[in-house]
Design an enzyme around this catalytic site. Structure first.
Site, mmCIF file in Angstrom:
data_model
loop_
_atom_site.group_PDB
_atom_site.id
_atom_site.type_symbol
_atom_site.label_atom_id
_atom_site.label_comp_id
_atom_site.label_asym_id
_atom_site.label_seq_id
_atom_site.Cartn_x
_atom_site.Cartn_y
_atom_site.Cartn_z
ATOM 1 N N THR A 124 43.801 33.888 41.693
ATOM 2 C CA THR A 124 43.372 35.128 42.370
ATOM 3 C C THR A 124 44.421 35.611 43.370
ATOM 4 O O THR A 124 45.203 34.802 43.894
ATOM 5 C CB THR A 124 42.037 34.881 43.114
ATOM 6 O OG1 THR A 124 41.795 35.955 44.021
ATOM 7 C CG2 THR A 124 42.076 33.594 43.914
ATOM 8 N N ASP A 125 44.391 36.901 43.665
ATOM 9 C CA ASP A 125 45.306 37.440 44.693
ATOM 10 C C ASP A 125 44.942 36.926 46.089
ATOM 11 O O ASP A 125 45.738 37.036 47.015
ATOM 12 C CB ASP A 125 45.307 38.976 44.677
ATOM 13 C CG ASP A 125 43.974 39.598 45.063
ATOM 14 O OD1 ASP A 125 42.953 38.872 45.083
ATOM 15 O OD2 ASP A 125 43.947 40.814 45.334
ATOM 16 N N GLU A 126 43.726 36.357 46.219
ATOM 17 C CA GLU A 126 43.306 35.919 47.558
ATOM 18 C C GLU A 126 44.136 34.731 48.058
ATOM 19 O O GLU A 126 44.111 34.412 49.236
ATOM 20 C CB GLU A 126 41.809 35.613 47.578
ATOM 21 C CG GLU A 126 41.016 36.838 47.158
ATOM 22 C CD GLU A 126 39.535 36.814 47.517
ATOM 23 O OE1 GLU A 126 39.149 36.102 48.453
ATOM 24 O OE2 GLU A 126 38.776 37.546 46.856
ATOM 25 N N TYR A 149 37.173 29.590 50.072
ATOM 26 C CA TYR A 149 37.298 29.933 48.639
ATOM 27 C C TYR A 149 38.765 30.084 48.263
ATOM 28 O O TYR A 149 39.249 29.455 47.308
ATOM 29 C CB TYR A 149 36.544 31.238 48.336
ATOM 30 C CG TYR A 149 36.980 31.900 47.038
ATOM 31 C CD1 TYR A 149 36.714 31.300 45.811
ATOM 32 C CD2 TYR A 149 37.687 33.111 47.052
ATOM 33 C CE1 TYR A 149 37.139 31.890 44.617
ATOM 34 C CE2 TYR A 149 38.105 33.703 45.861
ATOM 35 C CZ TYR A 149 37.835 33.091 44.653
ATOM 36 O OH TYR A 149 38.262 33.674 43.475
ATOM 37 N N LYS A 153 41.160 27.863 45.692
ATOM 38 C CA LYS A 153 41.862 28.439 44.549
ATOM 39 C C LYS A 153 43.370 28.191 44.678
ATOM 40 O O LYS A 153 44.051 27.934 43.688
ATOM 41 C CB LYS A 153 41.596 29.951 44.457
ATOM 42 C CG LYS A 153 40.183 30.330 44.057
ATOM 43 C CD LYS A 153 39.791 29.906 42.649
ATOM 44 C CE LYS A 153 40.535 30.651 41.564
ATOM 45 N NZ LYS A 153 40.036 30.280 40.200
HETATM 46 P P1 NAD Z 1 31.434 33.962 38.446
HETATM 47 O O1 NAD Z 1 30.932 33.315 39.685
HETATM 48 O O2 NAD Z 1 30.751 35.178 37.931
HETATM 49 O O3 NAD Z 1 31.408 32.886 37.249
HETATM 50 C C1 NAD Z 1 31.789 31.551 37.415
HETATM 51 C C2 NAD Z 1 31.303 30.771 36.196
HETATM 52 O O4 NAD Z 1 31.774 29.414 36.322
HETATM 53 C C3 NAD Z 1 29.768 30.698 36.110
HETATM 54 O O5 NAD Z 1 29.348 30.931 34.772
HETATM 55 C C4 NAD Z 1 29.455 29.265 36.526
HETATM 56 O O6 NAD Z 1 28.272 28.753 35.929
HETATM 57 C C5 NAD Z 1 30.694 28.535 36.040
HETATM 58 N N1 NAD Z 1 30.935 27.265 36.750
HETATM 59 C C6 NAD Z 1 30.928 27.076 38.116
HETATM 60 N N2 NAD Z 1 31.198 25.789 38.385
HETATM 61 C C7 NAD Z 1 31.408 25.165 37.183
HETATM 62 C C8 NAD Z 1 31.751 23.844 36.820
HETATM 63 N N3 NAD Z 1 31.921 22.875 37.749
HETATM 64 N N4 NAD Z 1 31.909 23.539 35.523
HETATM 65 C C9 NAD Z 1 31.724 24.501 34.551
HETATM 66 N N5 NAD Z 1 31.385 25.769 34.843
HETATM 67 C C10 NAD Z 1 31.244 26.102 36.144
HETATM 68 O O7 NAD Z 1 32.979 34.223 38.690
HETATM 69 P P2 NAD Z 1 33.955 35.367 38.135
HETATM 70 O O8 NAD Z 1 33.948 36.490 39.075
HETATM 71 O O9 NAD Z 1 33.684 35.595 36.698
HETATM 72 O O10 NAD Z 1 35.363 34.625 38.285
HETATM 73 C C11 NAD Z 1 35.908 33.872 37.222
HETATM 74 C C12 NAD Z 1 37.276 33.349 37.630
HETATM 75 O O11 NAD Z 1 38.143 34.432 37.951
HETATM 76 C C13 NAD Z 1 37.256 32.448 38.871
HETATM 77 O O12 NAD Z 1 38.165 31.392 38.680
HETATM 78 C C14 NAD Z 1 37.716 33.375 39.986
HETATM 79 O O13 NAD Z 1 38.332 32.652 41.026
HETATM 80 C C15 NAD Z 1 38.701 34.253 39.240
HETATM 81 N N6 NAD Z 1 38.911 35.587 39.822
HETATM 82 C C16 NAD Z 1 37.843 36.391 40.069
HETATM 83 C C17 NAD Z 1 38.052 37.674 40.572
HETATM 84 C C18 NAD Z 1 36.903 38.625 40.825
HETATM 85 O O14 NAD Z 1 37.109 39.699 41.363
HETATM 86 N N7 NAD Z 1 35.683 38.297 40.445
HETATM 87 C C19 NAD Z 1 39.367 38.114 40.828
HETATM 88 C C20 NAD Z 1 40.434 37.251 40.563
HETATM 89 C C21 NAD Z 1 40.191 35.998 40.041
HETATM 90 P P1 TYD Z 2 33.437 40.640 47.734
HETATM 91 O O1 TYD Z 2 32.822 41.349 46.583
HETATM 92 O O2 TYD Z 2 32.699 39.500 48.341
HETATM 93 O O3 TYD Z 2 34.886 40.200 47.250
HETATM 94 P P2 TYD Z 2 36.111 39.521 48.114
HETATM 95 O O4 TYD Z 2 35.609 39.089 49.425
HETATM 96 O O5 TYD Z 2 36.471 38.367 47.233
HETATM 97 O O6 TYD Z 2 37.156 40.578 48.213
HETATM 98 O O7 TYD Z 2 33.740 41.684 48.888
HETATM 99 C C1 TYD Z 2 34.550 42.820 48.685
HETATM 100 C C2 TYD Z 2 34.753 43.509 50.016
HETATM 101 O O8 TYD Z 2 33.488 44.035 50.447
HETATM 102 C C3 TYD Z 2 35.201 42.558 51.121
HETATM 103 O O9 TYD Z 2 36.093 43.255 51.981
HETATM 104 C C4 TYD Z 2 33.924 42.224 51.852
HETATM 105 C C5 TYD Z 2 33.115 43.488 51.709
HETATM 106 N N1 TYD Z 2 31.643 43.287 51.681
HETATM 107 C C6 TYD Z 2 30.817 44.043 52.522
HETATM 108 O O10 TYD Z 2 31.285 44.879 53.312
HETATM 109 N N2 TYD Z 2 29.469 43.846 52.439
HETATM 110 C C7 TYD Z 2 28.908 42.941 51.591
HETATM 111 O O11 TYD Z 2 27.678 42.777 51.578
HETATM 112 C C8 TYD Z 2 29.778 42.167 50.738
HETATM 113 C C9 TYD Z 2 29.230 41.151 49.777
HETATM 114 C C10 TYD Z 2 31.145 42.388 50.813
#
Ligand code: NAD
Ligand code: TYD
Length: 349
Positions: A124-126, A149, A153
């Protein structure tokens, strides 16, 4: 390709599985997922009968199970499984270290033993931390994660790098910005707004709402992952950004306009401690080497997302029954009592 996808019942993983099955008729996928609160097999209803797809319930940190699965022979692993919500990691970071760090190590051990030829780590970019005004992170930028988090990562990301350096493990690391689109668990900002506003509930805006995220349509991320899987160079890192840098408040106002809901639903609440002010990536390497570019404008993607959440109330209800309401009560409704204690320096930055 025969691909092992981990975390495929989550938001991005389920979109990725659908993307690959639709695009490559000869590919097959095994989805290994623990089905935590954020995993939902309902997100894969339309592909579950496809003979090229199979689901296995399990933990990426379960060495025996992971070894057994990988012994069936795979061309590649795409590793999504993770604990993903920053706010939860502030309340309790243990599961984050367990799955994101130890789980990734466990999976890489087994993949190395099995002689896997390609392993994509979805990072992730985080991991870069907060960007200053005008700054864009490249793949060479320093890692400076600010939330538990992001730190977990970064741990996985650095372990993957070390596995390439030490063992020539064929890993490719991708770092993407904030995704949005169908099947995102409604604790994340955009689906949280859509599901709460639809019921006329308040929308919590952290701090001044001027934090900037670069929002990417989830299928554009899937296309990038697919390109990294097939064309990426081993040991390399690829940033995926969309160039859609909007402050949270602008996103919220835009969505309320699309929903025809009043701005009075916006409620400013105490800020998240350690809250990153801005994320911004330079994705020119992915463009140059993978030929990847995001294709969906933010306006178009948000419109589609609004429509999807409005048309899928059963999926939303199913997610709500998976521990969402309890979390929400604790995290927001009792925010002063619970969070102020847990997040004692919140809002004072
Ligand atoms: P999500 O929380 O929707 O899904 C996570 C999935 O992983 C779930 O289905 C959960 O059951 C499964 N899981 C959790 N722990 C597990 C374990 N120990 N063993 C097997 N399965 C397990 O998350 P997402 O938003 O789909 O993110 C997926 C990936 O992409 C993550 O690695 C996250 O860090 C990365 N990512 C997400 C974003 C975003 O904006 N959502 C951006 C960049 C990277
Ligand atoms: P989020 O979806 O939790 O993603 P991330 O923290 O990984 O970027 O949050 C996106 C942005 O929105 C972040 O700046 C936090 C803000 N936010 C709120 O202002 N209110 C909320 O209830 C949540 C969940 C996030």
């Amino acid at each position: 390709m025969k691909i092992l996808v981990t975390g495929g019942a989550g938001f991005i993983g389920s979109n990725f599985i659908r993307y690959i099955l639709a695009r490559y008729r000869r590919d097959s996928i095994v989805n290994l997922d623990k089905l935590t609160y954020s995993g939902n097999l309902e997100s894969l209803r339309d592909v579950e009968k496809d003979r090229r797809y199979a689901f296995v319930k399990g933990d990426v940190g379960d060495a025996r199970k992971v070894r057994k699965i990988l012994s069936a022979g795979f061309d590649a692993v795409v590793h999504f499984a993770a604990e993903t919500h920053v706010d939860r990691s502030i309340l309790d970071g243990m599961a984050f270290v367990q799955t994101n760090v130890l789980g990734t190590q466990c999976l890489m051990n087994a993949a190395r033993e099995a002689g896997i030829k390609r392993f994509v780590l979805v990072s992730t970019d985080e991991v870069y931390g907060s960007a200053r005004a005008g700054e864009k992170f490249t793949e060479e930028s320093t890692l400076a994660p600010n939330s538990p988090y992001a730190a977990s990562k970064a741990g996985a990301d650095l372990l993957a790098r070390a596995h390439f350096r030490t063992f020539r493990f064929p890993v490719i690391i991708t770092r993407c910005t904030n995704n949005y689109g169908p099947f995102q668990y409604p604790e994340k900002f955009i689906p949280l707004m859509l599901t709460r506003a639809a019921e006329g509930q308040s929308i919590p805006v952290y701090g001044d709402g001027m934090q900037v995220r670069d929002w990417i349509w989830v299928k554009d991320h899937c296309a990038g992952l697919d390109a990294a899987l097939r064309k990426g160079r081993e040991g390399e890192i690829y940033n995926f950004g969309a160039g859609n840098e909007w402050p949270n408040l602008d996103i919220a106002r835009h969505l309320l306009r699309l929903l025809k809901k009043p701005e009075s639903l916006l409620t400013f609440v105490q800020d998240r401690p350690g809250h990153d002010r801005r994320y911004a990536l330079d994705s020119s390497k992915a463009h140059r080497e993978l030929g990847w570019e995001p294709a969906t404008s933010l306006e178009e993607g948000l419109k589609l997302t609004v429509q999807w959440y409005a048309s899928n109330p059963d999926w939303v209800r199913g997610m709500h029954s998976k521990g969402y309401r309890a979390y929400f009560r604790e995290h927001y409704d009792r925010r002063d009592a619970t969070l102020a204690k847990a997040l004692s320096h919140g809002g004072k930055k």
